[in-house]
Design a protein around this motif. Structure first.
Motif, mmCIF file in Angstrom:
data_model
loop_
_atom_site.group_PDB
_atom_site.id
_atom_site.type_symbol
_atom_site.label_atom_id
_atom_site.label_comp_id
_atom_site.label_asym_id
_atom_site.label_seq_id
_atom_site.Cartn_x
_atom_site.Cartn_y
_atom_site.Cartn_z
ATOM 1 N N GLY A 107 0.774 -1.233 0.000
ATOM 2 C CA GLY A 107 0.000 0.000 0.000
ATOM 3 C C GLY A 107 0.801 1.276 0.000
ATOM 4 O O GLY A 107 0.301 2.323 0.417
ATOM 5 N N GLU A 108 2.021 1.261 -0.518
ATOM 6 C CA GLU A 108 2.905 2.428 -0.438
ATOM 7 C C GLU A 108 2.665 3.462 -1.530
ATOM 8 O O GLU A 108 2.917 4.654 -1.348
ATOM 9 N N LEU A 109 2.173 3.027 -2.687
ATOM 10 C CA LEU A 109 2.223 3.867 -3.877
ATOM 11 C C LEU A 109 0.886 4.491 -4.246
ATOM 12 O O LEU A 109 -0.170 3.872 -4.118
ATOM 13 N N ALA A 110 0.952 5.718 -4.761
ATOM 14 C CA ALA A 110 -0.221 6.344 -5.375
ATOM 15 C C ALA A 110 -0.413 5.849 -6.801
ATOM 16 O O ALA A 110 -1.528 5.883 -7.328
ATOM 17 N N GLY A 111 0.678 5.406 -7.418
ATOM 18 C CA GLY A 111 0.578 4.933 -8.793
ATOM 19 C C GLY A 111 1.728 4.036 -9.175
ATOM 20 O O GLY A 111 2.802 4.071 -8.559
ATOM 21 N N LEU A 112 1.488 3.216 -10.182
ATOM 22 C CA LEU A 112 2.510 2.323 -10.723
ATOM 23 C C LEU A 112 2.362 2.303 -12.239
ATOM 24 O O LEU A 112 1.255 2.175 -12.758
ATOM 25 N N VAL A 113 3.491 2.424 -12.927
ATOM 26 C CA VAL A 113 3.540 2.385 -14.384
ATOM 27 C C VAL A 113 4.287 1.141 -14.822
ATOM 28 O O VAL A 113 5.355 0.838 -14.276
ATOM 29 N N ALA A 114 3.750 0.424 -15.788
ATOM 30 C CA ALA A 114 4.484 -0.642 -16.468
ATOM 31 C C ALA A 114 4.430 -0.298 -17.954
ATOM 32 O O ALA A 114 3.511 -0.703 -18.668
ATOM 33 N N TRP A 115 5.418 0.481 -18.395
ATOM 34 C CA TRP A 115 5.440 1.060 -19.743
ATOM 35 C C TRP A 115 6.160 0.102 -20.681
ATOM 36 O O TRP A 115 7.372 0.058 -20.725
ATOM 37 N N TYR A 116 5.392 -0.688 -21.408
ATOM 38 C CA TYR A 116 5.945 -1.702 -22.304
ATOM 39 C C TYR A 116 6.881 -2.657 -21.557
ATOM 40 O O TYR A 116 7.956 -2.997 -22.057
ATOM 41 N N SER A 117 6.455 -3.108 -20.381
ATOM 42 C CA SER A 117 7.267 -4.077 -19.641
ATOM 43 C C SER A 117 6.527 -5.381 -19.341
ATOM 44 O O SER A 117 7.170 -6.433 -19.279
ATOM 45 N N ILE A 118 5.206 -5.363 -19.192
ATOM 46 C CA ILE A 118 4.511 -6.649 -19.014
ATOM 47 C C ILE A 118 4.572 -7.493 -20.276
ATOM 48 O O ILE A 118 4.272 -8.683 -20.247
ATOM 49 N N ILE A 119 5.005 -6.889 -21.386
ATOM 50 C CA ILE A 119 5.124 -7.630 -22.644
ATOM 51 C C ILE A 119 6.147 -8.761 -22.560
ATOM 52 O O ILE A 119 6.111 -9.683 -23.381
ATOM 53 N N HIS A 120 7.032 -8.701 -21.585
ATOM 54 C CA HIS A 120 8.041 -9.756 -21.438
ATOM 55 C C HIS A 120 7.652 -10.810 -20.400
ATOM 56 O O HIS A 120 8.440 -11.709 -20.109
ATOM 57 N N ILE A 121 6.452 -10.703 -19.856
ATOM 58 C CA ILE A 121 5.938 -11.668 -18.879
ATOM 59 C C ILE A 121 5.055 -12.682 -19.609
ATOM 60 O O ILE A 121 4.110 -12.287 -20.299
ATOM 61 N N PRO A 122 5.310 -13.984 -19.474
ATOM 62 C CA PRO A 122 4.406 -14.964 -20.086
ATOM 63 C C PRO A 122 2.968 -14.738 -19.622
ATOM 64 O O PRO A 122 2.743 -14.444 -18.436
ATOM 65 N N PRO A 123 1.995 -14.844 -20.505
ATOM 66 C CA PRO A 123 0.609 -14.538 -20.120
ATOM 67 C C PRO A 123 0.126 -15.280 -18.881
ATOM 68 O O PRO A 123 -0.628 -14.705 -18.077
ATOM 69 N N ALA A 124 0.552 -16.526 -18.684
ATOM 70 C CA ALA A 124 0.109 -17.279 -17.503
ATOM 71 C C ALA A 124 0.612 -16.663 -16.201
ATOM 72 O O ALA A 124 0.031 -16.903 -15.135
ATOM 73 N N GLN A 125 1.680 -15.865 -16.271
ATOM 74 C CA GLN A 125 2.251 -15.244 -15.076
ATOM 75 C C GLN A 125 1.727 -13.827 -14.842
ATOM 76 O O GLN A 125 1.974 -13.250 -13.783
ATOM 77 N N VAL A 126 1.027 -13.261 -15.807
ATOM 78 C CA VAL A 126 0.560 -11.879 -15.675
ATOM 79 C C VAL A 126 -0.411 -11.690 -14.510
ATOM 80 O O VAL A 126 -0.329 -10.685 -13.798
ATOM 81 N N PRO A 127 -1.362 -12.617 -14.237
ATOM 82 C CA PRO A 127 -2.221 -12.418 -13.064
ATOM 83 C C PRO A 127 -1.441 -12.250 -11.759
ATOM 84 O O PRO A 127 -1.807 -11.412 -10.907
ATOM 85 N N ALA A 128 -0.364 -13.014 -11.578
ATOM 86 C CA ALA A 128 0.449 -12.871 -10.364
ATOM 87 C C ALA A 128 1.155 -11.524 -10.335
ATOM 88 O O ALA A 128 1.298 -10.908 -9.266
ATOM 89 N N VAL A 129 1.594 -11.042 -11.481
ATOM 90 C CA VAL A 129 2.232 -9.733 -11.556
ATOM 91 C C VAL A 129 1.218 -8.634 -11.222
ATOM 92 O O VAL A 129 1.523 -7.694 -10.465
ATOM 93 N N LEU A 130 0.012 -8.732 -11.758
ATOM 94 C CA LEU A 130 -1.025 -7.747 -11.442
ATOM 95 C C LEU A 130 -1.365 -7.765 -9.948
ATOM 96 O O LEU A 130 -1.610 -6.719 -9.346
ATOM 97 N N ALA A 131 -1.365 -8.947 -9.348
ATOM 98 C CA ALA A 131 -1.603 -9.048 -7.906
ATOM 99 C C ALA A 131 -0.491 -8.351 -7.127
ATOM 100 O O ALA A 131 -0.742 -7.714 -6.091
ATOM 101 N N GLU A 132 0.741 -8.464 -7.607
ATOM 102 C CA GLU A 132 1.863 -7.776 -6.962
ATOM 103 C C GLU A 132 1.730 -6.261 -7.108
ATOM 104 O O GLU A 132 1.987 -5.507 -6.153
ATOM 105 N N PHE A 133 1.297 -5.798 -8.267
ATOM 106 C CA PHE A 133 1.039 -4.370 -8.452
ATOM 107 C C PHE A 133 -0.044 -3.905 -7.473
ATOM 108 O O PHE A 133 0.070 -2.836 -6.859
ATOM 109 N N HIS A 134 -1.095 -4.698 -7.346
ATOM 110 C CA HIS A 134 -2.186 -4.358 -6.433
ATOM 111 C C HIS A 134 -1.680 -4.260 -4.992
ATOM 112 O O HIS A 134 -2.072 -3.365 -4.238
ATOM 113 N N ARG A 135 -0.801 -5.162 -4.621
ATOM 114 C CA ARG A 135 -0.281 -5.194 -3.240
ATOM 115 C C ARG A 135 0.405 -3.885 -2.865
ATOM 116 O O ARG A 135 0.215 -3.373 -1.751
#
Length: 213
Positions: A107-135
């Protein structure tokens, strides 16, 4: 713990490309009015920050957000890209790290940018990455994603370019395909922009802004 192979190959690829990338991309945002518009909207929404640019590369989006008055820093896997980011933006902070396990408090951030970086994450792993962004976002915090537009099986794999050999995958998305993973991670999509490719691009492009519920 053994690092996922896609992270290792992404780091190695961008380490090899860093100097050339910094030179070729130095004026990219100046030629991308839609990208600047989404970054500007995001800057207004986060009202100054704090913001982290995850997968910041050479600091293109980081520097632009800072110019708009956002309290922003960058995180990237690649020491080579971080060296270029620090050279180009000596007044900003850049740290080494992975979007799969951010070294940030809840809960530290007001915002997070992933500017052309999730493109290197395999689609099956993207939900876990989004959960980390949410955290790491505060309630009501905003997420900005930028990515190449494409369907689920629209994968680009490159092994050489600009005189270098590497192993990089580029996974494409559509805002519609991201809607369910974002919702499952606890986000509500606020806006989506899709635009056609220009004469320097392989495919159409898209941007999404979402809010942590």
């Amino acid at each position: 713990m053994t690092e996922a192979s896609y992270l290792s190959s992404t780091r190695a690829g961008y380490d090899a490309l860093a100097v050339e990338y910094a030179e070729r991309a130095k004026n990219e945002l100046a030629e991308r009015p839609f990208g600047r518009a989404m970054l500007g909207t995001f800057a207004e929404l986060v009202d100054g920050g704090p913001v982290v640019d995850v997968g910041c590369g050479t600091g293109m989006a980081t520097g632009y957000l800072a110019s708009l008055g956002v309290n922003v820093r960058g995180i990237d896997l690649s020491p080579g890209m971080l060296a270029e980011a620090r050279r180009l933006h000596p007044d900003l902070r850049f740290d080494e790290g992975s979007m799969t396990a951010l070294d940030l408090p809840d809960g530290e951030l007001a915002g997070l940018v992933a500017w052309y970086s999730i493109i290197h994450i395999p689609p099956a792993q993207v939900p876990a990455v989004l959960a980390e962004f949410h955290r790491v976002l505060a309630p009501g915090g905003h997420l900005l994603l930028a990515f190449q537009f494409g369907e689920e099986d629209d994968l680009l794999h490159l092994t050489e370019g600009w005189g270098h050999v590497f192993d990089l995958d580029f996974h494409r998305w559509t805002p519609a395909r991201l809607a369910d993973p974002l919702k499952a991670a606890g986000f509500a999509m606020s806006a989506a922009l899709e635009r056609e490719a220009d004469d320097t691009e392989r495919t159409a492009q898209a941007h999404v802004i979402a809010r942590k519920l």
